[in-house]
Design a protein around this motif. Structure first.
Motif, mmCIF file in Angstrom:
data_model
loop_
_atom_site.group_PDB
_atom_site.id
_atom_site.type_symbol
_atom_site.label_atom_id
_atom_site.label_comp_id
_atom_site.label_asym_id
_atom_site.label_seq_id
_atom_site.Cartn_x
_atom_site.Cartn_y
_atom_site.Cartn_z
ATOM 1 N N VAL A 1 0.283 -0.600 8.131
ATOM 2 C CA VAL A 1 -0.575 -0.564 9.254
ATOM 3 C C VAL A 1 -1.710 0.536 9.027
ATOM 4 N N MET A 2 -1.257 1.499 8.296
ATOM 5 C CA MET A 2 -2.422 2.513 8.177
ATOM 6 C C MET A 2 -3.392 2.027 7.140
ATOM 7 N N LEU B 1 -8.428 8.647 14.730
ATOM 8 C CA LEU B 1 -8.367 7.881 15.712
ATOM 9 C C LEU B 1 -8.147 8.517 16.997
ATOM 10 N N ARG B 2 -8.877 8.281 18.154
ATOM 11 C CA ARG B 2 -8.829 8.835 19.488
ATOM 12 C C ARG B 2 -8.664 8.255 20.654
ATOM 13 N N GLY B 3 -7.917 8.733 21.793
ATOM 14 C CA GLY B 3 -7.699 8.257 22.918
ATOM 15 C C GLY B 3 -6.658 6.865 22.766
ATOM 16 N N ALA B 4 -7.324 5.710 23.375
ATOM 17 C CA ALA B 4 -6.503 4.461 23.404
ATOM 18 C C ALA B 4 -6.415 3.920 22.047
ATOM 19 N N ARG B 5 -7.172 4.024 21.329
ATOM 20 C CA ARG B 5 -7.074 3.578 19.866
ATOM 21 C C ARG B 5 -5.924 4.298 19.094
ATOM 22 N N ALA B 6 -5.757 5.592 19.246
ATOM 23 C CA ALA B 6 -4.781 6.330 18.805
ATOM 24 C C ALA B 6 -3.418 5.671 19.294
ATOM 25 N N GLU B 7 -3.264 5.707 20.465
ATOM 26 C CA GLU B 7 -1.985 5.326 20.999
ATOM 27 C C GLU B 7 -1.675 3.992 20.633
ATOM 28 N N LYS B 8 -2.747 2.855 20.605
ATOM 29 C CA LYS B 8 -2.254 1.482 19.972
ATOM 30 C C LYS B 8 -1.980 1.631 18.528
ATOM 31 N N PHE B 9 -2.495 2.283 17.804
ATOM 32 C CA PHE B 9 -2.070 2.755 16.377
ATOM 33 C C PHE B 9 -0.786 3.140 16.219
ATOM 34 N N LEU B 10 -0.295 4.087 16.972
ATOM 35 C CA LEU B 10 0.917 4.532 17.055
ATOM 36 C C LEU B 10 1.891 3.813 17.374
ATOM 37 N N ALA B 11 1.795 2.896 18.409
ATOM 38 C CA ALA B 11 2.817 1.762 18.853
ATOM 39 C C ALA B 11 2.859 0.720 17.609
ATOM 40 N N GLU B 12 1.966 0.593 17.007
ATOM 41 C CA GLU B 12 1.966 -0.493 15.827
ATOM 42 C C GLU B 12 2.584 -0.109 14.783
ATOM 43 N N ALA B 13 2.320 1.355 14.595
ATOM 44 C CA ALA B 13 3.076 1.987 13.162
ATOM 45 C C ALA B 13 4.423 1.974 13.442
ATOM 46 N N PRO C 1 0.831 -1.218 0.092
ATOM 47 C CA PRO C 1 0.085 0.133 0.022
ATOM 48 C C PRO C 1 0.760 1.174 0.075
ATOM 49 N N ARG C 2 0.411 2.397 -0.678
ATOM 50 C CA ARG C 2 1.381 3.510 -0.733
ATOM 51 C C ARG C 2 0.096 4.583 -0.566
ATOM 52 N N GLY C 3 0.745 6.147 -0.291
ATOM 53 C CA GLY C 3 -0.307 7.325 -0.251
ATOM 54 C C GLY C 3 -0.859 7.373 0.912
ATOM 55 N N PHE C 4 -0.370 6.830 2.252
ATOM 56 C CA PHE C 4 -0.947 7.065 3.512
ATOM 57 C C PHE C 4 -0.206 7.984 4.105
ATOM 58 N N VAL C 5 -0.666 8.861 4.879
ATOM 59 C CA VAL C 5 0.024 9.803 5.829
ATOM 60 C C VAL C 5 -0.549 9.988 7.042
ATOM 61 N N CYS C 6 -0.218 10.097 8.180
ATOM 62 C CA CYS C 6 -0.460 10.136 9.453
ATOM 63 C C CYS C 6 -0.115 11.415 10.202
ATOM 64 N N ALA C 7 -1.219 12.254 10.730
ATOM 65 C CA ALA C 7 -0.748 13.373 11.539
ATOM 66 C C ALA C 7 -1.287 13.384 12.997
ATOM 67 N N ARG C 8 -0.452 13.727 13.973
ATOM 68 C CA ARG C 8 -0.992 13.880 15.285
ATOM 69 C C ARG C 8 -1.163 15.272 15.521
ATOM 70 N N ARG C 9 -2.706 15.340 16.078
ATOM 71 C CA ARG C 9 -3.130 16.728 16.503
ATOM 72 C C ARG C 9 -2.785 17.059 17.781
ATOM 73 N N GLY D 1 -4.041 14.840 20.816
ATOM 74 C CA GLY D 1 -3.890 13.650 21.045
ATOM 75 C C GLY D 1 -4.434 12.618 19.876
ATOM 76 N N SER D 2 -5.207 13.107 19.146
ATOM 77 C CA SER D 2 -5.817 12.279 18.208
ATOM 78 C C SER D 2 -5.002 12.226 17.023
ATOM 79 N N VAL D 3 -5.201 11.135 16.098
ATOM 80 C CA VAL D 3 -4.345 10.756 15.077
ATOM 81 C C VAL D 3 -5.099 10.851 13.766
ATOM 82 N N VAL D 4 -5.039 11.618 12.670
ATOM 83 C CA VAL D 4 -5.756 11.571 11.292
ATOM 84 C C VAL D 4 -5.013 11.050 10.404
ATOM 85 N N ILE D 5 -5.561 9.849 9.752
ATOM 86 C CA ILE D 5 -4.810 9.132 8.629
ATOM 87 C C ILE D 5 -5.424 9.576 7.537
ATOM 88 N N THR D 6 -4.651 10.022 6.351
ATOM 89 C CA THR D 6 -5.127 10.295 4.960
ATOM 90 C C THR D 6 -4.552 9.488 4.112
#
Length: 79
Positions: free
Chosen positions: A49-50, A29-41, A4-12, A15-20
């Motif tokens: 991952v995105m 993603l917000r809260g615990a889901r955002a933290e779990k995503f960042l750890a996995e990424a 996969p290509r073309g994904f970008v994530c930005a942390r606000r 604390g939320s994470v926006v994936i484009t």
């Protein structure tokens, strides 16, 4: 399967994470889901991952089916 290509994530700041994907918002993603995503990424391939977290990926057989002569008539199904 192509990578996969073309994904970008930005942390606000909140604390939320926006994936484009190619400039369009695919997930927020917000809260615990955002933290779990960042750890996995951080521990794996961020593009893969995105793609998995947003659901914006196709399995290999779906890509192959799109190229089958029966499915190349130019019309779209469903939408």
């Amino acid at each position: 399967m192509p990578q996969p290509r073309g994904f970008v994530c930005a942390r606000r700041a909140d604390g939320s994470v926006v994936i484009t994907h190619h400039g369009r918002a695919a997930a927020t993603l917000r809260g615990a889901r955002a933290e779990k995503f960042l750890a996995e990424a951080a521990s794996g391939d961020p593009q893969l991952v995105m793609a998995r977290w947003t659901g914006a990926y196709r399995f290999g057989n779906e890509r192959a089916a799109r190229e089958h002569p029966r499915n190349r008539s130019g019309r779209t199904r469903g939408r």
